[in-house]
Write a protein that holds these residues in place. Structure first.
Motif, PDB file in Angstrom:
ATOM      1  N   ILE A 224       0.947  -1.156   0.198  1.00  0.00           N
ATOM      2  CA  ILE A 224       0.129   0.146  -0.150  1.00  0.00           C
ATOM      3  C   ILE A 224       0.892   1.223   0.110  1.00  0.00           C
ATOM      4  CG2 ILE A 224      -1.880   1.226   1.104  1.00  0.00           C
ATOM      5  CD1 ILE A 224      -2.317  -1.753   0.239  1.00  0.00           C
ATOM      6  N   PRO A 225       0.701   2.002  -1.088  1.00  0.00           N
ATOM      7  CA  PRO A 225       1.709   3.229  -1.201  1.00  0.00           C
ATOM      8  C   PRO A 225       1.424   4.052  -0.034  1.00  0.00           C
ATOM      9  CG  PRO A 225       0.708   2.697  -3.173  1.00  0.00           C
ATOM     10  CD  PRO A 225       0.045   1.889  -2.404  1.00  0.00           C
ATOM     11  N   THR A 226       2.713   4.509   0.669  1.00  0.00           N
ATOM     12  CA  THR A 226       2.708   5.493   1.837  1.00  0.00           C
ATOM     13  C   THR A 226       2.615   4.836   3.168  1.00  0.00           C
ATOM     14  OG1 THR A 226       0.522   6.546   1.620  1.00  0.00           O
ATOM     15  CG2 THR A 226       2.469   7.503   0.052  1.00  0.00           C
ATOM     16  N   ILE A 227       1.984   3.575   3.071  1.00  0.00           N
ATOM     17  CA  ILE A 227       1.543   2.999   4.365  1.00  0.00           C
ATOM     18  C   ILE A 227       2.241   1.937   4.654  1.00  0.00           C
ATOM     19  CG2 ILE A 227      -0.360   2.332   5.602  1.00  0.00           C
ATOM     20  CD1 ILE A 227      -2.395   3.873   3.833  1.00  0.00           C
ATOM     21  N   THR A 228       2.231   0.619   4.015  1.00  0.00           N
ATOM     22  CA  THR A 228       2.914  -0.570   4.200  1.00  0.00           C
ATOM     23  C   THR A 228       4.144  -0.549   3.479  1.00  0.00           C
ATOM     24  OG1 THR A 228       1.870  -1.868   2.424  1.00  0.00           O
ATOM     25  CG2 THR A 228       0.684  -1.776   4.681  1.00  0.00           C
ATOM     26  N   ASP A 229       4.350   0.218   2.431  1.00  0.00           N
ATOM     27  CA  ASP A 229       5.597   0.228   1.737  1.00  0.00           C
ATOM     28  C   ASP A 229       6.733   1.036   1.917  1.00  0.00           C
ATOM     29  OD1 ASP A 229       4.956   2.788   0.891  1.00  0.00           O
ATOM     30  OD2 ASP A 229       5.247   2.299  -1.302  1.00  0.00           O
ATOM     31  N   THR A 230       6.699   1.337   3.233  1.00  0.00           N
ATOM     32  CA  THR A 230       7.879   2.266   3.769  1.00  0.00           C
ATOM     33  C   THR A 230       9.132   1.701   3.971  1.00  0.00           C
ATOM     34  OG1 THR A 230       7.295   2.130   6.033  1.00  0.00           O
ATOM     35  CG2 THR A 230       6.279   3.936   4.897  1.00  0.00           C
TER      36      THR A 230
END
Length: 299
Positions: A224-230
């Protein structure tokens, strides 16, 4: 023994080995901002409205016993979700299927009747049944009945779970489960509580328990871009998985499902609506491959 089901899909090939029948159980303790199956969150039946199918005949207004449907300016259908009890009369009388009742009560035997239709395909492909949702463990007694019935007939079972389940239930049911498809979303407790509504620690503890119990487990990671992909989250998850008895992880790229939420009259919290880039998916894939995992990337 009965429970609430919102879909049964046949000939599935992405939710376990071989050709499978996917059984979607309704109800989930999580509230993930990006949930791809929002119709599985509530344990109760719901009405979905597909505006593009609507003939604007207004039959639904006439047959609703609670007057929960009204027509607003511009001939827009408004469903009072607080008043609606999802009796299904509107969907039963809708000539274009613009209204759909999502979720109905099934007995274990009724579900098994559907599953048995595909036994030949299970046998030839090494397939079976995948119980998903929602969260299958949200209906533990019903799930146990289904799993026992499948095991009695020699049908391979997969349970797709968030892992947010009591240890007692997990211990009682895991003997009937051939393979776990176990989600992992966020490593940090605070982030997990914000974006999914529950802390991550019970989920991680259950993953370790299943690993130590030598249960077969495939990990599923929603990107999830900006949420889980950090970087912080991915490194944390990779470090944790490196300590477990797992060999495979599936990367599930985010897809925007705002329309689904609108059809259910539910709020959609996601601010990002674009799928992750191929470059970012490749970078994440390389991190998990770096700890020795087989990585399957879904489209």
């Amino acid at each position: 023994m009965s429970g609430m089901i919102f879909d049964i899909q046949r000939f599935a090939i992405h939710d376990g080995p071989g050709i499978r029948t996917n059984v979607f159980l309704k109800g989930c303790p999580l509230r993930c901002w990006w949930c791809q199956n929002p119709e599985g969150i509530s344990p109760k039946p719901q009405i979905m409205y597909f505006e593009y199918k609507c003939l604007h005949c207004h039959l639904c207004v006439d047959v609703c016993p609670l007057q929960a449907i009204r027509i607003d300016k511009g001939d827009v259908h408004i469903i009072d979700r607080e008043l609606c009890d999802a009796c299904g009369k509107c969907s039963d009388n809708c000539p274009s299927n613009a209204l759909k009742l999502v979720g109905r009560e099934y007995s274990v035997e009724e579900v098994m009747e559907e599953i048995r239709k595909d036994v030949t395909f299970f046998d030839s492909s090494g397939g079976g049944v995948t119980f998903t949702g929602g969260e299958p463990f949200f209906q533990p007694l019903f799930l146990k009945g289904l799993l026992e019935a499948c095991k009695a007939e020699g049908i391979h079972t997969v349970v797709e779970t968030s892992g947010f389940v009591s240890r007692e239930i997990l211990r009682k049911l895991m003997q009937y489960i051939d393979l776990f498809y176990h989600d992992i979303k966020l490593f940090d407790d605070e982030s997990s509580s914000l974006y999914t509504g529950v802390p991550s620690k019970p989920i991680l503890d259950n993953m370790r328990f299943l690993s130590e119990s030598k249960r077969n487990m495939v990990i599923r990671f929603p990107v999830i871009p900006t949420i889980t992909d950090t970087e912080e989250n991915i490194r944390g998850i990779a470090g944790f998985l490196s300590t477990l008895r797992v060999e495979e992880i599936h990367l599930l790229p985010f897809h925007d499902v705002a329309e689904k939420y609108a059809r259910l009259g539910m709020p959609y919290k996601m601010r990002v609506h674009e799928a992750p880039s191929r470059e970012r998916l490749k970078e994440i894939k390389e991190v998990f491959e770096g700890i020795g995992l087989k990585v399957v990337l879904y489209g």
